[in-house]
Design an enzyme around this catalytic site. Structure first.
Site, PDB file in Angstrom:
ATOM      1  N   LYS A  29      43.187  69.332  67.960  1.00  0.00           N
ATOM      2  CA  LYS A  29      43.514  67.930  67.472  1.00  0.00           C
ATOM      3  C   LYS A  29      45.025  67.758  67.475  1.00  0.00           C
ATOM      4  O   LYS A  29      45.417  66.827  67.832  1.00  0.00           O
ATOM      5  CB  LYS A  29      42.798  67.742  66.097  1.00  0.00           C
ATOM      6  CG  LYS A  29      43.260  66.444  65.255  1.00  0.00           C
ATOM      7  CD  LYS A  29      42.227  65.906  64.274  1.00  0.00           C
ATOM      8  CE  LYS A  29      42.062  66.637  63.037  1.00  0.00           C
ATOM      9  NZ  LYS A  29      43.232  66.660  62.170  1.00  0.00           N
ATOM     10  N   SER A  30      45.611  68.868  67.018  1.00  0.00           N
ATOM     11  CA  SER A  30      46.933  68.684  66.918  1.00  0.00           C
ATOM     12  C   SER A  30      47.780  68.530  68.120  1.00  0.00           C
ATOM     13  O   SER A  30      48.747  67.722  68.334  1.00  0.00           O
ATOM     14  CB  SER A  30      47.587  70.073  66.359  1.00  0.00           C
ATOM     15  OG  SER A  30      46.994  70.326  65.085  1.00  0.00           O
ATOM     16  N   GLY A 102      46.293  61.897  58.703  1.00  0.00           N
ATOM     17  CA  GLY A 102      47.471  62.217  58.315  1.00  0.00           C
ATOM     18  C   GLY A 102      48.624  62.646  59.382  1.00  0.00           C
ATOM     19  O   GLY A 102      49.760  62.252  59.392  1.00  0.00           O
ATOM     20  N   ARG A 130      47.116  59.965  50.144  1.00  0.00           N
ATOM     21  CA  ARG A 130      47.858  61.031  50.436  1.00  0.00           C
ATOM     22  C   ARG A 130      49.406  60.809  50.549  1.00  0.00           C
ATOM     23  O   ARG A 130      49.803  59.827  50.493  1.00  0.00           O
ATOM     24  CB  ARG A 130      47.503  61.644  51.969  1.00  0.00           C
ATOM     25  CG  ARG A 130      46.090  62.101  51.836  1.00  0.00           C
ATOM     26  CD  ARG A 130      45.464  62.468  53.444  1.00  0.00           C
ATOM     27  NE  ARG A 130      46.059  63.863  53.599  1.00  0.00           N
ATOM     28  CZ  ARG A 130      45.804  64.113  54.966  1.00  0.00           C
ATOM     29  NH1 ARG A 130      45.043  63.506  55.647  1.00  0.00           N
ATOM     30  NH2 ARG A 130      46.400  65.296  55.216  1.00  0.00           N
ATOM     31  N   SER A 175      54.830  72.702  56.203  1.00  0.00           N
ATOM     32  CA  SER A 175      54.205  71.719  56.866  1.00  0.00           C
ATOM     33  C   SER A 175      54.605  71.560  58.138  1.00  0.00           C
ATOM     34  O   SER A 175      55.770  70.815  58.525  1.00  0.00           O
ATOM     35  CB  SER A 175      54.179  70.317  56.152  1.00  0.00           C
ATOM     36  OG  SER A 175      53.841  69.246  56.747  1.00  0.00           O
ATOM     37  N   GLN A 177      53.548  68.985  59.999  1.00  0.00           N
ATOM     38  CA  GLN A 177      53.623  67.533  60.170  1.00  0.00           C
ATOM     39  C   GLN A 177      54.828  67.227  59.925  1.00  0.00           C
ATOM     40  O   GLN A 177      55.522  66.233  60.318  1.00  0.00           O
ATOM     41  CB  GLN A 177      52.514  66.983  59.251  1.00  0.00           C
ATOM     42  CG  GLN A 177      51.010  67.032  59.584  1.00  0.00           C
ATOM     43  CD  GLN A 177      49.972  66.486  58.897  1.00  0.00           C
ATOM     44  OE1 GLN A 177      50.218  65.849  57.990  1.00  0.00           O
ATOM     45  NE2 GLN A 177      48.602  66.620  59.301  1.00  0.00           N
ATOM     46  N   ASP A 328      43.492  74.409  57.524  1.00  0.00           N
ATOM     47  CA  ASP A 328      42.244  73.598  57.574  1.00  0.00           C
ATOM     48  C   ASP A 328      40.947  74.137  57.517  1.00  0.00           C
ATOM     49  O   ASP A 328      39.715  73.677  57.537  1.00  0.00           O
ATOM     50  CB  ASP A 328      42.373  72.734  58.745  1.00  0.00           C
ATOM     51  CG  ASP A 328      43.543  71.872  58.968  1.00  0.00           C
ATOM     52  OD1 ASP A 328      43.994  71.441  57.791  1.00  0.00           O
ATOM     53  OD2 ASP A 328      43.921  71.025  60.001  1.00  0.00           O
ATOM     54  N   ARG A 404      36.005  68.001  57.141  1.00  0.00           N
ATOM     55  CA  ARG A 404      35.821  69.431  56.916  1.00  0.00           C
ATOM     56  C   ARG A 404      34.957  69.889  55.975  1.00  0.00           C
ATOM     57  O   ARG A 404      34.354  70.956  55.787  1.00  0.00           O
ATOM     58  CB  ARG A 404      37.285  70.204  56.908  1.00  0.00           C
ATOM     59  CG  ARG A 404      38.110  69.706  57.906  1.00  0.00           C
ATOM     60  CD  ARG A 404      39.028  71.049  58.505  1.00  0.00           C
ATOM     61  NE  ARG A 404      39.920  70.353  59.471  1.00  0.00           N
ATOM     62  CZ  ARG A 404      39.678  70.126  60.898  1.00  0.00           C
ATOM     63  NH1 ARG A 404      38.695  70.877  61.460  1.00  0.00           N
ATOM     64  NH2 ARG A 404      40.671  69.753  61.567  1.00  0.00           N
TER      65      ARG A 404
END
Ligand code: S3P
Ligand code: PEP
Length: 446
Positions: A29-30, A102, A130, A175, A177, A328, A404
């Site tokens: 996914k990333s 996110g 979030r 993080s 992100q 995750d 998840r």
């Protein structure tokens, strides 16, 4: 994306016979998000193979299209993208719907922060809770401005800055992100943008930026701190990208095969980047038989096939420094710990409270509901392992729009006496749309 008039799909997972077979999981996914974003900023046509066609990645694709990139699906997992060039994104006509994702939200906020446009970001009820201050704060320093909902949350509107101010930033939270948002903003800022990362997080952005021809360097200091420097006003060249299987998705059949007695399952083509491989290390320390074969490099990322055999596990007290490399995977690691021999103590996991759900509380409640003794801590959880004795079972487990959580308790159901009922399986489509067919393929479902 989940439509408001859709109905929840409660599902019960029951004790399974020995699991067997050879499967692959969908694309990472990333890496999938990043492949669409960078392809959209390259001049010319890129091709992506193995793209995850989950709702989160489709939200990224829709947003990039709304800003002028041409993105087409040729066949399953095979996509091509005509990019507009760094600085070439167009003002979107309508709000960008980020769904449950996110990663889409925070990375796109970075990408747009150095473009001359205004964009509104919306999301589902989970994403709207979030925290976004972790990106609005550094991106404001680069010149972007924001009007947010209370608590720096979605919906929010941002005005990008062009030219943006390059930033020198030490990450206050581990993080990827946040790191990626700043680097993506730096792509269209004059001068050098620097991110100092005291605790290493997944490095897919750095690898892929380099692959697309950006001038990026990474220095690692003696204490492990990483300093990432990116030269702005970059010109990205189109690429042929191959996305490896997602280790965060492989985690579910991996734990299922360890827990269901007599199992032996091969999971092919799994991404093994060291910044993502923490769960494999942890499960091996617990006594899990996980063999890596055919280790190779695909598209600039390490990949291998995993052969997983049922194992008696023992409790652990993992080093919190490992958290980013399996962030995750904690929900399903808690399921493994709950069936292990002895107590496990997980700490240093504050970040789990700001994921799709508060993953400490949601897991603690769900584990109690299926008969496990747990103590919730501010920054983690203590789990009393059942020494291999199946979970009594129960539910419905409140999954709180968290894919998840749903998949973790589905795995628990496979080693339960009375079955485990999940209140809603729809969120699984965000990251692992083929989860149920994959369980069927290894004999986990009737
Ligand atoms: O950069 C990414 O692709 C991701 C980073 C992690 O989030 P944080 O950076 O918030 O830890 C992870 O939880 C998420 O699923 C994907
Ligand atoms: C936290 C996750 O994703 P995101 O932050 O992109 O919603 C996840 O996939 O577990």
């Amino acid at each position: 994306m989940t439509q408001p008039d859709d109905q929840p799909t409660p599902t019960t997972f029951r004790a399974a016979p020995a699991l067997a077979g050879s499967v692959t999981v969908p694309g990472d996914k990333s890496i999938s998000h990043r492949s669409l974003m960078l392809s959209a900023l390259a001049v010319g046509e890129s091709r992506v193979e193995g793209l995850l066609e989950g709702e989160d990645v489709l939200a990224t694709a829709a947003a990039m299209r709304a800003m002028g990139a041409q993105i087409d699906r040729d066949a399953e997992g095979i996509w091509h993208v005509h990019g507009v060039g760094v600085g070439g994104l167009l003002q979107p006509d309508t709000a960008l719907d980020m769904g449950n994702s996110g990663t889409s939200t925070r990375l796109l906020m970075g990408l747009l922060a150095s473009h001359d446009l205004t964009a509104t970001f919306t999301g589902d009820p989970s994403l709207s809770k979030r925290p976004m201050a972790r990106v609005t704060e550094p991106l404001s320093r680069m010149g972007a401005s924001f009007t947010t909902s209370p608590g720096e949350r979605l919906p929010l509107t941002m005005r990008g800055a062009c030219p943006a101010v390059p930033l020198d930033y030490r990450l206050p939270v581990a993080s990827a992100q946040v790191k990626s948002a700043i680097l993506l903003a730096g792509l269209n800022a004059p001068g050098i943008t620097r991110v100092v990362e005291p605790v290493p997080t997944r490095d897919h952005s750095e690898r892929m930026l380099r692959g697309f021809g950006a001038d990026i360097s990474v220095d690692t200091e003696a204490d492990g701190t990483r300093i990432i420097s990116l030269v702005g006003e970059a010109e990205l060249k189109p690429q042929q990208i191959i996305v490896p299987g997602d280790p965060s998705s492989a985690a579910f059949p991996m734990v299922a095969a360890l827990l269901v007695p007599g199992s032996r399952v091969t999971i092919g083509n799994v991404g093994l980047n060291a910044t993502r491989a923490g769960l494999i290390d942890l499960l091996r320390e617990m006594g899990g038989a996980i063999e890596i074969v055919n280790a190779r490099e695909v598209g600039g990322e390490p990949v291998g096939d995993l052969i997983v055999s049922a194992s008696a596990l023992t409790g652990v007290e993992p080093d919190p420094a490992r958290a980013p490399s399996m962030i995750d995977e904690y929900p399903v690691a808690f399921i493994a710990a709950a069936l292990a021999q002895g107590r496990s103590i997980f700490r240093g996991l504050e970040e789990l409270r700001v994921k799709e759900s508060d993953r400490i509380t949601t897991m603690a409640k769900g584990l109690r509901a299926i008969g496990v003794t747990v103590e919730e801590l501010e920054d983690g959880i203590i789990i009393e392992g059942r020494g291999g004795a199946p979970f009594p079972g129960g539910g419905p487990i409140a999954t709180k729009l968290d894919h998840r959580i749903a998949m973790s308790f589905a795995v628990a159901g496979l080693v339960s006496r009375a079955g485990v009922t999940i209140d809603d399986m729809r969120p699984v489509a965000t990251s692992f749309p083929t989860f149920v067919p994959l369980l069927r393929a290894i004999g986990a479902l009737e």
